[in-house]
Design an enzyme around this catalytic site. Structure first.
Site, PDB file in Angstrom:
ATOM      1  CD  GLU A   1      28.362  46.453  19.910  1.00 10.63           C
ATOM      2  OE1 GLU A   1      29.487  46.028  20.275  1.00 10.63           O
ATOM      3  OE2 GLU A   1      27.978  47.624  20.117  1.00 10.63           O
TER       4      GLU A   1
ATOM      5  CG  HIS B   1      33.152  49.053  18.454  1.00  7.00           C
ATOM      6  ND1 HIS B   1      32.278  49.958  19.017  1.00  7.00           N
ATOM      7  CD2 HIS B   1      32.632  47.821  18.703  1.00  7.00           C
ATOM      8  CE1 HIS B   1      31.263  49.300  19.566  1.00  7.00           C
ATOM      9  NE2 HIS B   1      31.455  48.008  19.385  1.00  7.00           N
TER      10      HIS B   1
ATOM     11  CG  ASN C   1      37.964  56.150  17.453  1.00  6.99           C
ATOM     12  OD1 ASN C   1      37.654  55.369  16.552  1.00  6.99           O
ATOM     13  ND2 ASN C   1      37.112  56.601  18.347  1.00  6.99           N
TER      14      ASN C   1
ATOM     15  CE1 TYR D   1      30.064  52.871  16.201  1.00  5.97           C
ATOM     16  CE2 TYR D   1      30.546  52.365  13.916  1.00  5.97           C
ATOM     17  CZ  TYR D   1      30.961  52.520  15.226  1.00  5.97           C
ATOM     18  OH  TYR D   1      32.287  52.320  15.561  1.00  5.97           O
TER      19      TYR D   1
ATOM     20  CG  PHE E   1      29.845  61.942  14.239  1.00  2.23           C
ATOM     21  CD1 PHE E   1      29.796  60.561  14.366  1.00  2.23           C
ATOM     22  CD2 PHE E   1      29.483  62.710  15.333  1.00  2.23           C
ATOM     23  CE1 PHE E   1      29.412  59.954  15.553  1.00  2.23           C
ATOM     24  CE2 PHE E   1      29.090  62.125  16.527  1.00  2.23           C
ATOM     25  CZ  PHE E   1      29.046  60.734  16.637  1.00  2.23           C
TER      26      PHE E   1
ATOM     27  NE  ARG F   1      33.342  51.862  25.951  1.00  2.00           N
ATOM     28  CZ  ARG F   1      32.765  52.608  25.016  1.00  2.00           C
ATOM     29  NH1 ARG F   1      32.625  52.134  23.778  1.00  2.00           N
ATOM     30  NH2 ARG F   1      32.342  53.816  25.274  1.00  2.00           N
TER      31      ARG F   1
ATOM     32  CB  THR G   1      34.894  58.600  22.190  1.00  4.59           C
ATOM     33  OG1 THR G   1      34.060  57.723  22.941  1.00  4.59           O
ATOM     34  CG2 THR G   1      34.417  58.679  20.759  1.00  4.59           C
TER      35      THR G   1
ATOM     36  NE  ARG H   1      38.967  54.438  20.557  1.00  4.62           N
ATOM     37  CZ  ARG H   1      37.712  54.292  20.939  1.00  4.62           C
ATOM     38  NH1 ARG H   1      37.302  54.775  22.105  1.00  4.62           N
ATOM     39  NH2 ARG H   1      36.838  53.658  20.166  1.00  4.62           N
TER      40      ARG H   1
ATOM     41  CE  LYS I   1      35.852  52.433  15.699  1.00  4.61           C
ATOM     42  NZ  LYS I   1      35.441  53.793  16.128  1.00  4.61           N
TER      43      LYS I   1
END
Ligand code: RTP
Length: 148
Positions: free
Chosen positions: A126, A115, A112, A49, A57, A85, A91, A102, A9
């Protein structure tokens, strides 16, 4: 072979964590199949998303994701969706174990760093969205032999 979509990100790119994240996936034994630095449109981010539309948010998330370049990648290998993951962490970074990306590099849920696709189906959706021209996975053995 299983594929996943991992995106660094804007905060991860701005903080110079691209190499660190690539290193972790390579060291774990996964193969990089595609990589692109890009400035995504809000339209693409809203599509990415889409399941979160309606969350309080959501607008802030889209603003943040559109605030600078991101690095999108496709990684390939055994159980890469689930293991990817795990490597990212939870998250909320405060709930992420040390040793995860993270857990090691951030403290804010809204910043964070990365993704990762949450299922094989999401990964396929995706990857098609972010790499519309398709992804070719090189044969690993062939490229290793070429170096000898
Ligand atoms: P991602 O899609 O980015 O990999 O994250 P995730 O699956 O771990 O979490 P998800 O529920 O899909 O949320 C997407 C991103 O939205 C931001 N978020 N902010 N302020 C909040 O409470 C909140 N909750 C989620 C995070 O940046 C999260 O990664």
């Amino acid at each position: 072979m299983e594929q996943t979509y991992i995106m660094i990100k804007p905060d991860g790119v701005a903080r110079g964590l691209v190499g660190e994240i690539i290193k972790r996936f390579e060291q774990r034994g996964y193969q990089l199949a595609a990589l692109e630095l890009m400035n995504p449109t809000k339209q693409l981010l809203e599509e990415h998303y889409q399941d979160l539309k309606g969350k309080g948010f959501f607008a802030g998330l889209i603003e943040y994701m559109a605030s600078g370049p991101v690095v999108g990648m496709v990684w390939v290998g055994k159980d890469v969706v689930k293991v990817g993951r795990k490597m990212l962490g939870e998250t909320n970074p405060l709930a992420s174990a040390a040793g995860t990306i993270r857990g090691d590099f951030c403290i804010e849920v809204g910043r964070n760093i990365c993704h990762g696709s949450d299922s094989v189906e999401s990964a396929q959706r995706e990857i098609a969205m972010w790499f519309p021209r398709g992804v070719k996975v090189a044969s690993r053995n062939t490229s290793l032999h070429a170096l000898i």
